[in-house]
Design a protein around this motif. Structure first.
Motif, mmCIF file in Angstrom:
data_model
loop_
_atom_site.group_PDB
_atom_site.id
_atom_site.type_symbol
_atom_site.label_atom_id
_atom_site.label_comp_id
_atom_site.label_asym_id
_atom_site.label_seq_id
_atom_site.Cartn_x
_atom_site.Cartn_y
_atom_site.Cartn_z
ATOM 1 N N ARG A 76 1.437 11.389 1.933
ATOM 2 C CA ARG A 76 1.693 9.981 1.626
ATOM 3 C C ARG A 76 1.293 9.609 0.197
ATOM 4 O O ARG A 76 2.043 8.939 -0.512
ATOM 5 N N GLU A 77 0.135 10.053 -0.251
ATOM 6 C CA GLU A 77 -0.361 9.669 -1.573
ATOM 7 C C GLU A 77 0.335 10.405 -2.716
ATOM 8 O O GLU A 77 0.372 9.900 -3.833
ATOM 9 N N ASN A 78 0.847 11.594 -2.457
ATOM 10 C CA ASN A 78 1.428 12.399 -3.533
ATOM 11 C C ASN A 78 2.917 12.629 -3.354
ATOM 12 O O ASN A 78 3.481 13.518 -3.986
ATOM 13 N N TRP A 79 3.554 11.851 -2.488
ATOM 14 C CA TRP A 79 4.953 12.076 -2.156
ATOM 15 C C TRP A 79 5.852 12.085 -3.386
ATOM 16 O O TRP A 79 6.608 13.024 -3.610
ATOM 17 N N LYS A 80 5.771 11.055 -4.185
ATOM 18 C CA LYS A 80 6.698 10.890 -5.301
ATOM 19 C C LYS A 80 6.539 12.009 -6.338
ATOM 20 O O LYS A 80 7.513 12.661 -6.714
ATOM 21 N N ASN A 81 5.321 12.237 -6.793
ATOM 22 C CA ASN A 81 5.090 13.270 -7.802
ATOM 23 C C ASN A 81 5.369 14.669 -7.263
ATOM 24 O O ASN A 81 5.966 15.498 -7.948
ATOM 25 N N ALA A 82 4.943 14.943 -6.032
ATOM 26 C CA ALA A 82 5.139 16.277 -5.462
ATOM 27 C C ALA A 82 6.618 16.555 -5.221
ATOM 28 O O ALA A 82 7.096 17.670 -5.462
ATOM 29 N N PHE A 83 7.336 15.558 -4.761
ATOM 30 C CA PHE A 83 8.769 15.728 -4.519
ATOM 31 C C PHE A 83 9.502 15.997 -5.837
ATOM 32 O O PHE A 83 10.319 16.914 -5.933
ATOM 33 N N ALA A 84 9.181 15.209 -6.856
ATOM 34 C CA ALA A 84 9.833 15.390 -8.167
ATOM 35 C C ALA A 84 9.454 16.735 -8.791
ATOM 36 O O ALA A 84 10.312 17.429 -9.354
ATOM 37 N N ALA A 85 8.194 17.117 -8.692
ATOM 38 C CA ALA A 85 7.757 18.388 -9.275
ATOM 39 C C ALA A 85 8.417 19.566 -8.572
ATOM 40 O O ALA A 85 8.891 20.501 -9.228
#
Length: 191
Positions: free
Chosen positions: A99-108
Protein backbone atom coordinates in the motif's frame (compact mmCIF):
# COMPACT_ATOMS: atom_id res chain seq x y z
CA UNK A 1 20.75 -7.86 5.72
CA UNK A 2 19.24 -10.92 4.05
CA UNK A 3 21.65 -13.46 5.58
CA UNK A 4 21.18 -11.98 9.05
CA UNK A 5 17.41 -12.17 8.71
CA UNK A 6 17.57 -15.64 7.17
CA UNK A 7 19.55 -17.05 10.09
CA UNK A 8 17.11 -15.58 12.62
CA UNK A 9 13.83 -16.08 10.77
CA UNK A 10 14.40 -19.17 8.62
CA UNK A 11 11.06 -20.85 9.29
CA UNK A 12 9.14 -17.58 8.99
CA UNK A 13 10.27 -17.33 5.35
CA UNK A 14 8.25 -20.40 4.37
CA UNK A 15 4.77 -18.82 4.65
CA UNK A 16 6.10 -15.50 3.36
CA UNK A 17 7.39 -17.15 0.20
CA UNK A 18 3.99 -18.76 -0.37
CA UNK A 19 2.54 -15.24 -0.37
CA UNK A 20 5.31 -13.92 -2.64
CA UNK A 21 5.54 -16.66 -5.30
CA UNK A 22 2.10 -16.07 -6.91
CA UNK A 23 3.29 -12.69 -8.20
CA UNK A 24 5.90 -14.48 -10.32
CA UNK A 25 3.72 -17.31 -11.66
CA UNK A 26 2.55 -15.42 -14.80
CA UNK A 27 6.13 -14.55 -15.76
CA UNK A 28 7.31 -18.11 -15.11
CA UNK A 29 4.52 -19.73 -17.12
CA UNK A 30 4.98 -17.26 -19.96
CA UNK A 31 8.74 -17.84 -20.09
CA UNK A 32 8.44 -21.61 -20.09
CA UNK A 33 5.72 -21.75 -22.75
CA UNK A 34 7.31 -19.21 -25.09
CA UNK A 35 10.79 -20.59 -24.46
CA UNK A 36 9.70 -24.05 -25.56
CA UNK A 37 8.05 -22.58 -28.64
CA UNK A 38 11.17 -20.60 -29.62
CA UNK A 39 13.40 -23.66 -29.21
CA UNK A 40 11.08 -25.89 -31.24
CA UNK A 41 10.83 -23.27 -34.00
CA UNK A 42 14.62 -22.94 -34.20
CA UNK A 43 15.00 -26.72 -34.30
CA UNK A 44 12.36 -26.91 -37.06
CA UNK A 45 14.44 -24.50 -39.14
CA UNK A 46 12.08 -21.54 -38.90
CA UNK A 47 14.18 -18.76 -37.33
CA UNK A 48 11.97 -15.85 -38.43
CA UNK A 49 8.93 -17.36 -36.71
CA UNK A 50 11.10 -17.96 -33.64
CA UNK A 51 12.06 -14.27 -33.64
CA UNK A 52 8.38 -13.26 -33.90
CA UNK A 53 7.54 -15.56 -31.00
CA UNK A 54 10.41 -14.08 -29.01
CA UNK A 55 9.11 -10.57 -29.76
CA UNK A 56 5.72 -11.52 -28.37
CA UNK A 57 7.37 -12.99 -25.28
CA UNK A 58 9.44 -9.85 -24.69
CA UNK A 59 6.39 -7.61 -24.84
CA UNK A 60 4.23 -9.88 -22.67
CA UNK A 61 6.93 -10.08 -20.00
CA UNK A 62 6.67 -6.33 -19.33
CA UNK A 63 3.23 -6.44 -17.63
CA UNK A 64 4.05 -9.75 -15.93
CA UNK A 65 7.17 -8.35 -14.30
CA UNK A 66 5.56 -5.00 -13.57
CA UNK A 67 3.17 -6.75 -11.19
CA UNK A 68 6.07 -8.00 -9.08
CA UNK A 69 7.29 -4.54 -7.99
CA UNK A 70 4.84 -3.90 -5.15
CA UNK A 71 5.45 -7.45 -3.88
CA UNK A 72 9.21 -6.81 -3.84
CA UNK A 73 8.67 -3.62 -1.87
CA UNK A 74 6.48 -5.47 0.63
CA UNK A 75 9.04 -8.26 1.07
CA UNK A 76 11.80 -5.70 1.52
CA UNK A 77 9.80 -3.90 4.20
CA UNK A 78 9.25 -7.17 6.04
CA UNK A 79 12.95 -8.07 5.90
CA UNK A 80 13.88 -4.56 7.04
CA UNK A 81 11.62 -4.86 10.07
CA UNK A 82 12.93 -8.33 10.87
CA UNK A 83 16.53 -7.08 10.65
CA UNK A 84 15.63 -4.35 13.14
CA UNK A 85 14.35 -7.17 15.41
CA UNK A 86 10.75 -6.05 15.14
CA UNK A 87 8.38 -8.91 14.43
CA UNK A 88 5.05 -7.52 13.27
CA UNK A 89 2.29 -9.68 11.82
CA UNK A 90 3.38 -10.92 8.40
CA UNK A 91 0.14 -10.27 6.51
CA UNK A 92 -0.30 -6.74 7.86
CA UNK A 93 3.30 -5.83 7.13
CA UNK A 94 3.16 -7.16 3.58
CA UNK A 95 -0.08 -5.29 2.90
CA UNK A 96 1.42 -2.11 4.39
CA UNK A 97 4.49 -2.49 2.15
CA UNK A 98 2.31 -2.86 -0.95
CA UNK A 99 0.00 0.00 0.00
CA UNK A 100 2.69 2.53 0.94
CA UNK A 101 5.04 1.81 -1.97
CA UNK A 102 2.54 0.91 -4.69
CA UNK A 103 3.14 3.84 -7.02
CA UNK A 104 6.95 3.92 -6.90
CA UNK A 105 7.35 0.13 -6.91
CA UNK A 106 4.95 -0.31 -9.81
CA UNK A 107 6.69 2.39 -11.87
CA UNK A 108 10.17 1.09 -11.03
CA UNK A 109 9.33 -2.49 -11.92
CA UNK A 110 7.78 -1.27 -15.19
CA UNK A 111 10.99 0.58 -16.08
CA UNK A 112 13.15 -2.40 -15.13
CA UNK A 113 10.95 -4.80 -17.08
CA UNK A 114 11.42 -2.69 -20.22
CA UNK A 115 15.03 -3.87 -20.24
CA UNK A 116 13.86 -7.30 -21.46
CA UNK A 117 12.51 -6.13 -24.82
CA UNK A 118 15.49 -3.80 -25.26
CA UNK A 119 17.96 -6.64 -24.68
CA UNK A 120 15.93 -9.04 -26.85
CA UNK A 121 15.85 -6.63 -29.78
CA UNK A 122 19.57 -6.00 -29.49
CA UNK A 123 20.22 -9.73 -29.65
CA UNK A 124 17.95 -10.02 -32.70
CA UNK A 125 19.61 -7.07 -34.45
CA UNK A 126 23.09 -8.41 -33.69
CA UNK A 127 22.24 -11.88 -34.98
CA UNK A 128 20.54 -10.63 -38.14
CA UNK A 129 23.01 -7.88 -39.07
CA UNK A 130 26.09 -10.05 -39.07
CA UNK A 131 29.12 -9.59 -36.92
CA UNK A 132 30.25 -6.03 -37.55
CA UNK A 133 32.67 -4.64 -35.02
CA UNK A 134 30.46 -1.63 -34.34
CA UNK A 135 27.43 -3.87 -33.74
CA UNK A 136 29.30 -6.08 -31.31
CA UNK A 137 30.74 -3.10 -29.39
CA UNK A 138 27.30 -1.48 -29.21
CA UNK A 139 25.78 -4.76 -28.04
CA UNK A 140 28.41 -5.20 -25.30
CA UNK A 141 27.98 -1.59 -24.11
CA UNK A 142 24.22 -1.94 -23.99
CA UNK A 143 24.49 -5.23 -22.09
CA UNK A 144 26.80 -3.57 -19.56
CA UNK A 145 24.42 -0.62 -19.15
CA UNK A 146 21.44 -2.94 -18.68
CA UNK A 147 23.40 -5.05 -16.19
CA UNK A 148 24.25 -1.93 -14.20
CA UNK A 149 20.61 -0.87 -14.29
CA UNK A 150 19.38 -4.28 -13.16
CA UNK A 151 22.01 -4.44 -10.42
CA UNK A 152 20.73 -1.12 -9.11
CA UNK A 153 17.40 -2.85 -8.38
CA UNK A 154 19.18 -4.53 -5.47
CA UNK A 155 19.52 -1.14 -3.78
CA UNK A 156 16.31 0.41 -5.09
CA UNK A 157 13.71 -1.45 -3.06
CA UNK A 158 15.48 -1.11 0.33
CA UNK A 159 15.79 2.61 -0.39
CA UNK A 160 12.15 2.78 -1.37
CA UNK A 161 10.83 1.31 1.88
CA UNK A 162 13.23 3.31 4.04
CA UNK A 163 13.17 6.85 2.65
CA UNK A 164 10.40 9.13 1.38
CA UNK A 165 11.82 10.26 -1.95
CA UNK A 166 10.58 10.52 -5.51
CA UNK A 167 11.14 7.57 -7.83
CA UNK A 168 13.72 9.56 -9.79
CA UNK A 169 15.71 10.22 -6.61
CA UNK A 170 15.45 6.57 -5.52
CA UNK A 171 16.69 5.36 -8.90
CA UNK A 172 19.51 7.90 -9.00
CA UNK A 173 20.68 6.93 -5.51
CA UNK A 174 20.46 3.22 -6.32
CA UNK A 175 22.47 3.68 -9.52
CA UNK A 176 25.15 5.73 -7.75
CA UNK A 177 25.37 3.18 -4.94
CA UNK A 178 25.66 0.37 -7.49
CA UNK A 179 28.50 2.10 -9.32
CA UNK A 180 30.36 2.85 -6.08
CA UNK A 181 29.94 -0.68 -4.71
CA UNK A 182 29.98 -2.69 -7.93
CA UNK A 183 32.10 -5.62 -6.61
CA UNK A 184 29.76 -6.09 -3.64
CA UNK A 185 26.68 -5.97 -5.87
CA UNK A 186 28.22 -8.55 -8.21
CA UNK A 187 28.90 -10.80 -5.21
CA UNK A 188 25.27 -10.43 -4.11
CA UNK A 189 24.17 -11.37 -7.61
CA UNK A 190 26.51 -14.39 -7.67
CA UNK A 191 25.31 -15.64 -4.29
Amino acid sequence: MFLCVLSDQFFSFIPVNFLYIPFFIPALLLSVSYGLQVVSLFEAGNPMEAVRTGNMWAFLMVPCLTLTGPAKAAMTLLMKQWSEERFPPIGKTLWKGVRENWKNAFAASFLYSLSIPVLWYNIVVLLTSGSSTFGIVLFVLLCLALTLLLLSAIALFPSMVTYELSLKQHMKNALILTMLRLPQFLLVLAA
